[in-house]
Design an enzyme around this catalytic site. Structure first.
Site, short mmCIF file in Angstrom:
data_model
loop_
_atom_site.label_atom_id
_atom_site.label_comp_id
_atom_site.label_asym_id
_atom_site.label_seq_id
_atom_site.Cartn_x
_atom_site.Cartn_y
_atom_site.Cartn_z
N TYR A 53 0.74 -0.97 0.03
CA TYR A 53 0.06 -0.05 0.03
C TYR A 53 0.92 1.39 0.18
CZ TYR A 53 -3.89 -3.32 0.86
OH TYR A 53 -4.99 -4.28 1.03
N HIS A 128 -0.67 -12.14 0.56
CA HIS A 128 -1.69 -11.27 -0.23
C HIS A 128 -2.25 -11.74 -1.31
CE1 HIS A 128 -2.19 -6.65 -0.87
NE2 HIS A 128 -2.98 -7.30 -1.29
N SER A 208 -12.73 -4.60 0.40
CA SER A 208 -13.50 -3.74 -0.44
C SER A 208 -15.04 -3.77 -0.11
CB SER A 208 -13.28 -3.67 -2.07
OG SER A 208 -11.90 -3.67 -2.29
N GLY A 211 -17.67 -2.36 -1.95
CA GLY A 211 -17.85 -2.37 -3.35
C GLY A 211 -16.50 -1.38 -3.87
#
Ligand SMILES: NC(=O)c1ccc[n+]([C@@H]2O[C@H](COP(=O)([O-])OP(=O)(O)OC[C@H]3O[C@@H](n4cnc5c(N)ncnc54)[C@H](OP(=O)(O)O)[C@@H]3O)[C@@H](O)[C@H]2O)c1
Length: 286
Positions: A53, A128, A208, A211
């Site tokens: 990130y 990940h 998410s 969404g």
């Protein structure tokens, strides 16, 4: 706030997804720290991050370092805060994403993450994404070895299908405490993995979970049902979305991303929102 479990750790039922604080469109450091502090103030005690990130390889681990700084600067008690990070994905010099599940690369990535996060070990270390060029058992085996060496206190996997989940569970046993997959009203194809996590007592962390939306809207074709029930409760559709995910199983801990204090405060409130059985059934079918 209502709590759930990730392995032996008790965590808030809603976590904070750190990604929007470090990738394209990220806020400045002051607002980023204020967002993390607002999450902690609201009772959030699980923060999801990853070495990848960041914007590009010149700042690998941007989000981990930011979270470490924000926690160090927080005036309250952080002794029960669990930070879950991930290795196995990275961003290149041009910002492109790549995956590397080679055991030696994972070992080095984990040690670098530990240096950025501080402390003696990482509370939750997640693979990940499966690397198609490396046997999945080899990547998972590297995390088992990191656990056995005391570098990490729990193992998670992410972006997995059912076979990969079963294989990882066979290799890791009780070391495996979480599965992080894409899951939201618009993306429901991990329902089988969610059911298996429920059977095995493994935390399921929807990523998410809204969404990948920013601000309002974006809950997919089912948006109207979420919006109407939200209006009836006098809350945001995002809260209804997170409450629906929580109601699906006691092992669910959604990790909404946020780049401003207002949105994470709003999301945190979903932990205490109760849907009726009829509302849940309608949202589940929407
Ligand atoms: N394992 C993986 O491969 C993977 C992949 C993607 C994401 N993730 C993890 O999952 C986390 C969440 O995913 P995400 O950030 O992609 O998407 P998301 O949580 O579905 O959506 C994040 C966006 O929703 C907005 N938002 C959050 N709470 C809101 C609320 N209560 N009301 C209105 N808007 C709200 C935020 O807006 P503002 O920016 O305006 O606050 C943010 O931009 C990430 O941060 C990351 O930790 C993992």
């Amino acid at each position: 706030m209502h709590n759930r479990r990730i392995g032996s750790a008790t965590v808030s039922a809603i976590g904070l997804g750190g990604m929007p604080l470090s990738i394209e469109g990220r806020p400045d450091e002051e607002r980023a720290v204020a967002t993390i502090h607002a999450a902690l103030d609201a009772g959030i005690s699980f923060i999801d991050t990853a070495m990848s990130y960041c914007l590009n390889s010149s700042e690998t681990g941007h989000n981990e370092s930011l979270i470490a700084r924000a926690l160090a600067a927080y005036a309250g008690d952080i002794s029960e805060v669990l930070v879950g990070t991930k290795g196995g994905a990275a961003r290149g010099a041009d910002g492109s994403w790549s995956f590397n599940g080679d055991p030696a690369t994972l070992r080095k990535a984990c040690e670098d993450s530990l240096k950025r996060l501080g402390g003696d070990s990482i509370g939750l270390y997640q693979l990940h994404v499966p690397d198609p060029n490396v046997p999945y058992a080899d990547s998972v085996g590297a995390l088992r070895d990191l656990y056995d060496a005391g570098k990490i206190r729990a193992v998670g996997i992410s972006n997995v299908n059912l076979d990969q989940l079963r294989d990882a569970h066979a290799i890791l046993g009780e070391r495996l405490v979480s599965v992080q997959n894409n899951f939201s009203p618009a993306v429901r194809d991990s329902e089988p993995q969610l059911r298996l996590c429920t059977e095995l007592g493994i935390a399921f962390l929807p990523y998410s979970p809204l969404g990948g939306i920013s601000r309002a809207g974006g809950l997919g074709a089912s948006h109207a049902a979420f919006a109407r029930i939200a209006e009836e409760h006098g809350v945001s559709p995002q809260q209804i979305c997170l409450a629906w995910e929580l109601a699906k199983s006691p092992v669910v801990v959604p990790i909404p991303g946020s780049s401003r204090p207002t949105t994470i405060r709003d999301s945190a409130a979903a932990a205490d929102l109760k849907l009726t059985e009829a509302e849940f059934a309608e949202l589940d079918a929407a």
